[in-house]
Structures are given as C-alpha cells and as structure tokens.
Design a protein around this motif. Sequence first.
Motif, PDB file in Angstrom:
ATOM      1  N   PHE A  53      37.671  26.281   5.972  1.00 19.57           N
ATOM      2  CA  PHE A  53      38.306  26.543   7.066  1.00 19.57           C
ATOM      3  C   PHE A  53      37.197  27.422   7.888  1.00 19.57           C
ATOM      4  O   PHE A  53      36.089  27.822   7.367  1.00 19.57           O
ATOM      5  CB  PHE A  53      39.723  27.473   6.851  1.00 19.57           C
ATOM      6  CG  PHE A  53      40.646  26.867   6.123  1.00 19.57           C
ATOM      7  CD1 PHE A  53      41.282  25.538   6.742  1.00 19.57           C
ATOM      8  CD2 PHE A  53      41.364  27.033   4.909  1.00 19.57           C
ATOM      9  CE1 PHE A  53      42.161  24.971   6.140  1.00 19.57           C
ATOM     10  CE2 PHE A  53      42.487  26.744   4.463  1.00 19.57           C
ATOM     11  CZ  PHE A  53      43.069  25.517   5.092  1.00 19.57           C
ATOM     12  N   PRO A  54      37.522  27.427   9.048  1.00 20.21           N
ATOM     13  CA  PRO A  54      36.796  28.477  10.124  1.00 20.21           C
ATOM     14  C   PRO A  54      36.214  29.534   9.472  1.00 20.21           C
ATOM     15  O   PRO A  54      37.086  30.209   8.654  1.00 20.21           O
ATOM     16  CB  PRO A  54      37.535  28.347  11.430  1.00 20.21           C
ATOM     17  CG  PRO A  54      38.479  27.205  11.478  1.00 20.21           C
ATOM     18  CD  PRO A  54      38.862  27.086   9.831  1.00 20.21           C
ATOM     19  N   PRO A  55      35.207  30.205   9.812  1.00 17.15           N
ATOM     20  CA  PRO A  55      34.366  31.449   9.375  1.00 17.15           C
ATOM     21  C   PRO A  55      35.423  32.563   9.433  1.00 17.15           C
ATOM     22  O   PRO A  55      35.574  33.259   8.526  1.00 17.15           O
ATOM     23  CB  PRO A  55      33.159  31.593  10.103  1.00 17.15           C
ATOM     24  CG  PRO A  55      32.787  30.247  10.633  1.00 17.15           C
ATOM     25  CD  PRO A  55      34.112  29.513  10.646  1.00 17.15           C
ATOM     26  N   LEU A  56      36.045  32.831  10.596  1.00 11.24           N
ATOM     27  CA  LEU A  56      36.953  33.715  10.822  1.00 11.24           C
ATOM     28  C   LEU A  56      38.098  33.869   9.858  1.00 11.24           C
ATOM     29  O   LEU A  56      38.488  34.921   9.053  1.00 11.24           O
ATOM     30  CB  LEU A  56      37.539  33.790  12.320  1.00 11.24           C
ATOM     31  CG  LEU A  56      38.833  34.775  12.313  1.00 11.24           C
ATOM     32  CD1 LEU A  56      38.354  36.291  12.388  1.00 11.24           C
ATOM     33  CD2 LEU A  56      39.401  34.588  13.806  1.00 11.24           C
ATOM     34  N   ILE A  57      38.575  32.609   9.501  1.00  9.22           N
ATOM     35  CA  ILE A  57      39.580  32.240   8.494  1.00  9.22           C
ATOM     36  C   ILE A  57      39.190  32.702   7.012  1.00  9.22           C
ATOM     37  O   ILE A  57      39.824  33.592   6.393  1.00  9.22           O
ATOM     38  CB  ILE A  57      40.462  31.008   8.584  1.00  9.22           C
ATOM     39  CG1 ILE A  57      40.853  30.740   9.833  1.00  9.22           C
ATOM     40  CG2 ILE A  57      41.648  30.944   7.337  1.00  9.22           C
ATOM     41  CD1 ILE A  57      41.731  31.777  10.554  1.00  9.22           C
ATOM     42  N   ALA A  91      45.075  27.752  14.131  1.00  4.74           N
ATOM     43  CA  ALA A  91      43.731  28.748  13.547  1.00  4.74           C
ATOM     44  C   ALA A  91      42.963  27.841  12.480  1.00  4.74           C
ATOM     45  O   ALA A  91      41.775  27.930  12.126  1.00  4.74           O
ATOM     46  CB  ALA A  91      44.094  29.912  12.924  1.00  4.74           C
ATOM     47  N   ILE A  92      43.525  26.700  11.871  1.00  3.33           N
ATOM     48  CA  ILE A  92      43.006  25.978  10.602  1.00  3.33           C
ATOM     49  C   ILE A  92      42.811  24.611  11.167  1.00  3.33           C
ATOM     50  O   ILE A  92      42.447  23.651  10.254  1.00  3.33           O
ATOM     51  CB  ILE A  92      43.896  26.018   9.193  1.00  3.33           C
ATOM     52  CG1 ILE A  92      45.196  25.555   9.515  1.00  3.33           C
ATOM     53  CG2 ILE A  92      43.930  27.675   8.724  1.00  3.33           C
ATOM     54  CD1 ILE A  92      46.063  25.442   8.195  1.00  3.33           C
ATOM     55  N   ILE A  96      40.632  35.745   4.508  1.00  4.14           N
ATOM     56  CA  ILE A  96      40.892  35.346   3.049  1.00  4.14           C
ATOM     57  C   ILE A  96      39.818  36.231   2.111  1.00  4.14           C
ATOM     58  O   ILE A  96      40.683  36.750   1.004  1.00  4.14           O
ATOM     59  CB  ILE A  96      40.606  33.913   2.684  1.00  4.14           C
ATOM     60  CG1 ILE A  96      41.570  33.081   3.791  1.00  4.14           C
ATOM     61  CG2 ILE A  96      40.944  33.685   1.375  1.00  4.14           C
ATOM     62  CD1 ILE A  96      41.192  31.852   3.665  1.00  4.14           C
ATOM     63  N   ALA A  97      38.784  36.426   2.332  1.00  5.03           N
ATOM     64  CA  ALA A  97      37.992  37.240   1.468  1.00  5.03           C
ATOM     65  C   ALA A  97      38.329  38.761   1.471  1.00  5.03           C
ATOM     66  O   ALA A  97      38.289  39.344   0.382  1.00  5.03           O
ATOM     67  CB  ALA A  97      36.468  37.066   2.137  1.00  5.03           C
TER      68      ALA A  97
END
Length: 385
Positions: free
Chosen positions: A188-192, A369-370, A196-197
């Motif tokens: 998924f995009p870096p922001l997502i 967003a995804i 998650i992290a």
Amino acid sequence: MADTSLSIIPVTGKADRKAFIELPYRLHAKDPNWVPPLRSDVAGTIDPKKNGWFSHAEAQLFIARRDGRVVGRISAHIDHLALEMPADQGFGPGTGFWGMFDAEDESIAKALIATAEDWLRDKGMTQALGPVSLSIWEEPGLLVRGHDHPPSVLMGHHPAEYQAWIEARGYAKAKSLLTYELDVTGAFPPLIQRIIASGAKNPRIRIREVDKSRFEQEAEVILAILNDAWSDNWGFVPLTQPEVDDVGKKLKPLVFEDLIRIAELDGEPVAFMVTLPDLNEALKPLNGSLFPFGWAKLLLWLRKPKARTARVPLMGVVKRLQSSRMASQLAFMMIEYIRRAAVSKYGATRGEIGWVLEDNQGMVAIADAIDSKINKEYVIYRKAL
C-alpha cells in the motif's frame, strides 16, 4: 392490449419451486459473466426451514408462464424488522420488497412487478423497494455498472436491459451500493504503511485471527460488532441469531482463520473484517450442480483454495470509534494482514471490497486511500405504492 397467453401464478408446490429455481439457468446460459449458483443454495434461500430470515419475514414467490412455458419469476416479501426501522434510514413502516427477479422480455417484467406490487398493497405496504433478494444481507440491488466481468462470491449479476425495464415502471434510485477492486500483490502507499507500522507498535492494539474451533463464539463477537457498527446506516436491519446460524452452516467451509480478523483495543473486540476466497471461480464450471462430479471438484478446492480474488463482504468498527483515527488505523491493519495471507497462501492477485453505500464517507475514504477503484454498482430502487 392484454397478453392473454401470459399467466402469473403464486408458487405453491414442489414443481413450481423447481421451475422458479431453474429459470435463470436457461435465461442466462449464454452470458459469459453469469455465475450459476448451486441449485441447493437457491432452494435453501427460499425454504423457510433453512433460511433464518423467515423468522422475521414472509414472502410469496411468483412464476410467469406464456403458453405453458416458464418465462419469468419474482418474489414479493415483507421483513417485519425492516418495518420497525426509522423511515429516515430507508425502510420503516409500510416498506415492502421484491426481488429474485428474472424475465424474458419487458412485457413479462411489467406484469411480474405489477403482481409483486399488488401483493404488497394487499398487505398494507405503501412503498416498494427492489430488487432485494431476499434479505438486505443477501443480494441487494440491481447491477447497473460492471457487466463486463463476473461477480465475486455472494454478489449478483443481471442483464443490462433490466435497468430500463424497472425504471419504466416508475422506480427511481433509492441508493447505490458499490464494490471496489484493487491489486493486492503490491504494498500500500507509504502513508498507509506508516499507519499500519504505528499500530503494530501500539500495545493497546491486537489484531487476531478467528479461531474456527470456537466458531459459534466468534460468530457472536462479530455479530455484536456488526449490529452496533451498522445500526445508523441506510437500509440497516439487524442480523438475527437464526440468520447467523443458517449463514454459518452455509459459509463455514469458506472460513479460513487467517482471512478473518478481529481487532481488539485494550482487550475488547472493537472491529472485524471478513474475507472470503472467491468461491465463484470454483462454482462457474459446475453449472449449479454438484453431481455427478461437481462435489468432488468443489471439495478439493475447499481443502486448499486458490483464488484470483479475495472478497471482503463485511467489516465494521464499533460506533463509539467511528470517525476516529483509531478506526481507520484498525481497518488498514486488518486489510494489510489479510492481504499478506491472501497473496502468500491463497494465490490472490485481486481484492474486492463491498458492497459499500455510496455515501458511506468513512469506507469510501479507506477504499480511496488504498488505491482501489469502483468496479461494480448495484442500485436499489424505490416506488410509492
């Protein structure tokens, strides 16, 4: 001028029920994107002894015959729980439904819909919504966009001409239901990924797999979250225990622990996501029958399913967390953990989320967003009676 060769009769006996079930297999045989359902599943849907929805609903099935040949079908039904819902949520007092609709031509469609409307009027209903087959939780809406590819598991597929036939009967859109598809093979995009992290490091959050050995208890957890999470949505009707019990029997073979997740916050279950491998990919070649060899092929697939598509038919976050950053974080975490399992273990390359109400801003934002895109649109129509 009336078509004297056309008759519409209520389904009463075994022969009529068989005719009602069989019609779509002939009508849609040449549609490459129609997926024939198992006849046994359709029979279960219309059987009050096998569908818990009938514990709070009533239905009348009709078939149309022209010169003795079956040429159409429709159900007319009333969900007594829907009658108790607030009118500003779409249903409420006086709301009846029709569904399980198929017709060879527009004149047959007109007569079938009129018959369903008459039945609803006789029961005191003042508005009709359709198609809904039979429950809002089963196959709601008419496909109006996305006819060029087959539906995934538990979604409907209808000829494009049905839209004009229904709208010509005075029906207007009440609500659109959308499904979204996405490529699940990449990250998924870096922001997502950062969201998650961050959640993975939060000791308050636990994203766990369901425990199939505790199937009934896990179903109760999901049901409680679902009925809370969806309670303010348009078209909401509470899922009841008899429905959950019957759906559980039907779907238990499709329950894979790593594809269904429950999110806990401080030890309390607050969100869930159900994902199913696309059974339609295995069903399509069977033409609705498990015999003579279909049962063996299906059993082999269920033991170790490989499916291009993994569908998310249901997800929810408890109402008190909705519109919060925590809600979206939990959703992204569940989506990502399920995505990894779907790709690595089940061979999925495509995900499908939905259906989603067109004005459900939270879910639409998550889908955007995804990087998912709308692939199908289903419309529920409304008409005053």
